[in-house]
Enzyme design. Structure first.
Site, PDB file in Angstrom:
ATOM      1  N   GLY A 176      10.596  96.782 -47.310  1.00 47.55           N
ATOM      2  CA  GLY A 176       9.732  95.669 -46.958  1.00 47.55           C
ATOM      3  C   GLY A 176      10.186  95.032 -45.659  1.00 47.55           C
ATOM      4  N   GLY A 236       8.419  92.153 -44.273  1.00 42.13           N
ATOM      5  CA  GLY A 236       7.881  90.816 -44.096  1.00 42.13           C
ATOM      6  C   GLY A 236       9.019  89.839 -43.885  1.00 42.13           C
ATOM      7  N   GLY A 238      12.087  90.634 -46.199  1.00 42.26           N
ATOM      8  CA  GLY A 238      12.714  91.914 -45.866  1.00 42.26           C
ATOM      9  C   GLY A 238      13.321  91.933 -44.477  1.00 42.26           C
ATOM     10  NE  ARG A 292      -1.826  76.815 -51.619  1.00 47.96           N
ATOM     11  CZ  ARG A 292      -1.135  77.684 -50.903  1.00 47.96           C
ATOM     12  NH1 ARG A 292      -0.626  78.761 -51.471  1.00 47.96           N
ATOM     13  NH2 ARG A 292      -0.947  77.470 -49.612  1.00 47.96           N
ATOM     14  CG  HIS A 324      -3.178  82.822 -51.736  1.00 47.32           C
ATOM     15  ND1 HIS A 324      -3.358  83.493 -50.535  1.00 47.32           N
ATOM     16  CD2 HIS A 324      -2.166  81.948 -51.513  1.00 47.32           C
ATOM     17  CE1 HIS A 324      -2.496  83.042 -49.644  1.00 47.32           C
ATOM     18  NE2 HIS A 324      -1.751  82.113 -50.217  1.00 47.32           N
TER      19      HIS A 324
END
Length: 646
Positions: free
Chosen positions: A41, A43, A46, A338, A409
């Site tokens: 990963g 992102g 990562g 949310r 999401h």
């Protein structure tokens, strides 16, 4: 049977992380060079982990499914990142950030992990500023803050509406530095297809080169999964189409427990569905709720006229508008968490007050903000988001209200990890959205970026060292060991089976059917009958998939359909586990809303007496019911009470 041990350090809450770091085992610089770490990963979690571990001197192999780490899905996070700096001097503190996060998660997260997250949050901002991340600044040059849901202070640092992109570029620069130095070896366009376990420890991975189809073996002393969440099990979500939960699912099938899989987040601020051929949904940042006001018509007749195009929203006077979040939750208004905002919007639409062609939309209106602040200020804060909305919907949000509706999401559930972020498989760690640890039953906005960078920059560099300290005498693991051969053989068998079916139905057709089942029965509202029906329907769909799916092409090529087929095969198992978890949890909390368990005014009704635990599921075999393990939550400092945002 594996016993869940969270390994929470002793001592006062505010001293646990300090005590851990003080007494952890270390690896000296010469020995670090002898140890290999795999990070899957690229992102925020990562890239930050790979960069930090490389900087420490470990040999790191970093794998990503994209052609560049800059394309990781962290780039899509727009609104901001939380930290307890208290720059606005409005009463924030580490404890308040900790408590807001605990409360926002509806008291279903681990107390010690959340406090650590709040504690290191301030370091993240300093780190990113040093990297050159262009956070918004006030006129005097100080970093600016704005508000996000679930908090009554302004603690969110932001870079216009591109915060995730800018933070990812900062992490990417740190990662690139280590790649240049040679401490990190980067592998792009590679996807994990299995994890190799040797003598009970994670010792490597089986990867598929997405360009050539080659199946490759890589060995290491420890493995980190930072592969994001599994929201795409719903097909329509705000996730990029490439985002998937397969790496975490492979870990689950190898023995890593999967925690709270039913805790999925429905984001209230998304562009509504506009056609059955849509492949994904677009998120409009929660930051818009700082200045935008959410409303629907007070009268059903007006809502009906708007749906038919006989009335424009700008034609409706103030007294005929229902600002329902401000009405129901006066203390927090449009900045409720949310899950609360999403359910409120759904309730209004279900009651017949929704707008848009389908009636499944509410308005997000900036008229008051533009009048109060001026168009230039709104443009400076949200201009790129407004531009994105106009390109998709072909309406100017400066002149007419945006239409929004909840959509899948984020996933709060994920691989179970202890305080060290280690799964139930020794040597296998999970970071960021791939683990369950910090957000409970609902994540507050602007906390995903915070967790990803906290795990990568400030937690794993300590906890991985603690694990690796007794591994320095373990020689480099050979990929020729029988465990690697067996894992590769299993991976090839799955691929060959998918290619050999040659049925009549596309992969996408199964994914869409699964998504509808999940949204209808395991989505915003759930009940016992629907969840049982969903489990049966998913089992039937999975059986049909393995008989009638058609995957064109071969493995020895660039084959996106094969990639999708492998992921959908995993979703068809994961979706069932999510439904089982939701069926087991006979309460409502955060994003998990069981219709049977709600307060008289429609809020989530927890059952702390029976469900004050993390539900961690163990794989027991194909087509067998998984085993449930419970980690009882212990709160020493946070006061547990019914959430109230009124």
């Amino acid at each position: 049977m594996t016993k869940l041990d969270a390994k929470i350090p002793k001592g006062p809450l505010s001293e646990k992380w300090t005590n851990y770091k003080t007494h952890q085992n270390l690896v000296n610089p010469a020995n670090k060079r002898r140890l290999d770490i795999i990070v899957v990963g690229t992102g925020l979690a990562g890239a930050a982990a790979a960069a930090s571990l490389g900087e420490l001197g470990f040999n790191v192999m970093c794998f990503g499914i994209h052609d560049s780490p800059r394309r990781a899905h962290s780039i899509a996070a727009q609104g901001g990142i939380n930290a307890a700096k208290n720059y606005p001097n409005d009463g924030d503190s580490i404890y308040r950030l900790f408590y807001d996060t605990i409360k926002g998660g509806d008291y279903r997260s681990r107390e010690a992990n959340v406090y650590r997250l709040a504690e290191v949050s301030n370091n993240i901002i300093d780190q990113c500023v040093a990297q050159g991340v262009p956070f918004a600044r006030e006129y005097g040059g100080l970093l600016d803050n704005r508000s996000f849901g679930g908090a009554q202070v302004s603690r969110t640092f932001y870079a216009r509406g591109q915060t995730g992109q800018q933070l990812l570029l900062g992490a990417y620069s740190a990662l690139s530095k280590e790649v240049g130095k040679g401490t990190v070896k980067m592998y792009t366009r590679h996807e994990l297809v299995d994890i190799v376990i040797i003598d009970g420890r994670a010792r490597g991975v089986i990867m598929r080169d997405l360009v050539t189809g080659a199946i490759e073996r890589y060995a290491a002393h420890a493995v980190v999964l930072a592969t994001g969440g599994y929201g795409n099990v719903f097909f329509l979500s705000t996730n990029a189409m490439n985002s998937n939960g397969s790496a975490a699912w492979k870990a689950y099938r190898r023995g890593a427990f999967f925690a709270n899989p039913c805790f999925t987040q429905i984001h209230p601020t998304c562009i509504p569905v506009h056609g059955e051929y849509q492949s994904k949904l677009t998120l409009m940042s929660e930051s818009l709720r700082n200045d935008g006001r959410i409303w629907v018509p007070k009268e059903k007749e007006d809502a009906e006229k708007i749906r038919k195009g006989q009335l424009k929203p700008t034609d409706l006077p103030e007294e005929k508008r229902d600002y329902f979040l401000e009405r129901r939750y006066p203390a927090f208004g449009n900045l409720v968490p949310r899950d609360v905002a999403s359910r409120a919007a759904k309730e209004r639409c279900d009651a017949g007050f929704g707008v848009g062609n389908t009636g499944l939309a509410v308005y997000l209106d900036f008229a008051d903000a533009i009048k109060r602040l001026g168009k230039k200020v709104i443009e400076a804060r949200y201009g790129n988001l407004f531009q994105m909305y106009e390109k998709i919907v072909d309406e100017n949000p400066y002149e007419t209200p945006m239409m929004i509706y909840p959509a899948v999401h984020y996933t709060m559930g994920g691989l179970w990890v202890d305080y060290e972020l280690q799964t139930t498989i020794p040597g296998l760690f999970a970071a960021g959205e791939a683990n369950f640890s910090d957000h409970g039953a609902n994540r507050l906005g602007a906390s995903a970026l915070m967790q990803g960078l906290a795990d990568g920059y400030f937690v794993l560099p300590y906890t991985l060292q603690n694990y690796l300290a007794d591994q320095i005498r373990v020689p480099r693991i050979s990929t020729q060991l029988p465990e690697f051969e067996a894992a590769e053989k299993e991976a090839r068998a799955v691929i060959n089976k998918l290619l050999s079916i040659q049925g009549k139905n596309t992969v996408d057709s199964y994914h869409k059917k699964l998504g509808l089942i999940m949204w209808d029965y395991v989505g915003m509202a759930r009940n016992r009958e629907g969840l049982r029906k969903a489990i049966d329907m998913i089992q039937e769909l999975r059986a049909d998939f393995w008989k009638n799916v058609k995957v064109p092409g071969t493995n020895e090529m660039l084959n996106p359909e094969l990639e999708k087929a492998m992921r959908v095969a995993d979703y068809l198992e994961l979706g069932e586990l999510m439904a089982r978890d939701a069926l087991m949890r006979e309460e409502s909390c955060g994003g998990h809303f069981r219709e049977e368990y709600q307060t008289p005014d429609g809020e989530a009704l927890r059952d702390d007496a029976n469900f004050f635990f993390v539900g961690a599921w163990e794989f027991t075999g194909d087509n067998k019911e998984p085993a449930l393990h419970k980690e009882t939550l212990v709160y020493e400092y946070a006061e547990i009470k019914q959430r109230n945002y009124k």
